[in-house]
Write an enzyme that holds these catalytic residues in place. Sequence first.
Site, PDB file in Angstrom:
ATOM      1  N   HIS A   1       0.811  -1.219   0.000  1.00  0.00           N
ATOM      2  CA  HIS A   1       0.000   0.000   0.000  1.00  0.00           C
ATOM      3  C   HIS A   1       0.844   1.269   0.000  1.00  0.00           C
ATOM      4  O   HIS A   1       0.320   2.370  -0.197  1.00  0.00           O
ATOM      5  CB  HIS A   1      -0.924  -0.009   1.222  1.00  0.00           C
ATOM      6  CG  HIS A   1      -2.221   0.710   0.983  1.00  0.00           C
ATOM      7  ND1 HIS A   1      -2.435   1.550  -0.084  1.00  0.00           N
ATOM      8  CD2 HIS A   1      -3.381   0.713   1.685  1.00  0.00           C
ATOM      9  CE1 HIS A   1      -3.651   2.042  -0.036  1.00  0.00           C
ATOM     10  NE2 HIS A   1      -4.256   1.550   1.031  1.00  0.00           N
ATOM     11  N   ARG A   2       2.149   1.169   0.214  1.00  0.00           N
ATOM     12  CA  ARG A   2       3.015   2.347   0.122  1.00  0.00           C
ATOM     13  C   ARG A   2       3.179   2.795  -1.323  1.00  0.00           C
ATOM     14  O   ARG A   2       3.439   3.968  -1.594  1.00  0.00           O
ATOM     15  CB  ARG A   2       4.394   2.049   0.723  1.00  0.00           C
ATOM     16  CG  ARG A   2       4.381   1.720   2.208  1.00  0.00           C
ATOM     17  CD  ARG A   2       5.740   1.264   2.685  1.00  0.00           C
ATOM     18  NE  ARG A   2       6.179   0.053   1.990  1.00  0.00           N
ATOM     19  CZ  ARG A   2       7.350  -0.526   2.179  1.00  0.00           C
ATOM     20  NH1 ARG A   2       8.220  -0.006   3.034  1.00  0.00           N
ATOM     21  NH2 ARG A   2       7.675  -1.623   1.525  1.00  0.00           N
TER      22      ARG A   2
END
Length: 552
Positions: free
Chosen positions: A525-526
């Site tokens: 998700h980064r």
Amino acid sequence: MSELIRVPDIGSGEGEVIELFVKVGDTVEADQSILTLESDKASMEIPAPKAGVVKSLKVKLGDRLKEGDELLELEIEGAADAAPAPTPAAAAAPAPAAEKPAAAAEAPAAPAAAPAEASVQDIHVPDIGSSGKAKIIELLVKVGDTVEADQSLITLESDKASMEIPSPAAGVVESIAVKLEDEVGTGDFILKLKVQGAAPAAAPAPAAAAPAAKADAAPAPAAAAPAPAAKAEAAPAPAAAAPAPSGAKVHAGPAVRQLAREFGVELNAVSATGPHGRVLKEDVQVYVKAMMQKAKEAPAAGAATGGAGIPPIPVVDFSRFGETEEVPMTRLMQIGASSLHRSWLNIPHVTQFDQADITDLEAFRVAQKAVAEKAGVKLTVLPLLLKACAHLLKELPDFNSSLAPSGKAIIRKKYVHIGFAVDTPDGLLVPVIKNVDQKSLLQLAAEAAALAAKARDKKLTADDMQGACFTISSLGHIGGTGFTPIVNAPEVAILGVSKATIQPVWDGKAFQPKLMLPLSLSYDHRVINGAAAARFTQRLSQLLNDIRTILL
């Protein structure tokens, strides 16, 4: 010819030689550090004023030196040109004499300022030498703190020295005008100090606050001026140094701090072996080696217990509840467990679920079965998935990337290498097919079968398992309706595929039987957001619904 090198202006007092960087016979450059001096409030590296060869050393470790003391004899390069050099050295000798009038000038300044009593005192940076600006690396007080005279307020670091700036008087910090990483120089305003009640304590304060040029002299008179104040401050002085062993303040030179930053080491965690609780380079190196050895000795242990500050799972004696058997994990299983644990701890995982209608895809695959057999390969769904994913990795390049080590950029790859998980008796292996976008379905089928066979026969090479941009993990041959695969770092996404089943799908008029393939896309998700992940699975479903669209 040779020249005698002396201690330059190091401010008031003297310092102890705690490091010698040169020995007899060494060739030094101009401004190269030759030794480190440490006083109660500062450590500084003394540079060579010019280039040459060390002919003799006049000092040793532990010696206490002051301005003008002999350091070493330097054979100057270019004998004829070096002849005039002693003249500046001789000129340097009167420097202490030049300071005496200044000191004398300061003496009357204190009484002159004494009548001007004030409850708030401006604290400025004292004389920190001719090195210009220095960076604030530690703020040792905050607003509201009560400080004693000579208690350190901030720590400054320049290229050649680190030093603590003391409070010239006792009081309460009313406001702070600086912050970490600020560059300050002699005379710069640091903070406002509300002097505690007593008028004698307030007397030296205006002297330090009046002209910026004289502010640098404030600490010296504060330490030596009134005899009663000196007696009162004798007890707090050791208290200022006491926090050092506890880790509240770290004493280390600029070179040591730079080394610690390069290794990513917090100096508070390093055991100091130098004089006065000072951290040496060797201390940092010993700490780094110990941490590396610790990680090397128990890589697999971290996979089964705690990590990154997580409390370990309690040890349970299972034999208390019944008969048990301990079966050792294979080396492959241990390595896999450690890698999965590392990825799970470091990557914020999210999984996007979807379904693809592969009714027509399956019909196409069956229709090409004879062609594939003629080519000597078996056409499964995997080559079709590989081809569709390769197309998408070029269409949505963030999925074909890795997070840069700095965490401030992503590295997009111009090649498309895809790994696929193979279940073997010894554990999970992930061989990699290179340049998937450049190969036909039959080529992909042949290469996938060959790599899977090598995995089961324990014949995979290191090159066979490196360079993947993306991974596919298929459980379709076993079953299940969905799962959450763990991203194989440093990749940013992995596709999980479960068993396809016939399901009723509404076409607007009636339910039609369709072969639906469950998809599970786990992503970092980064790098990938939810909307991008949803677009990926949606586009993948479209491509698998009609594989011909890849040709468009």
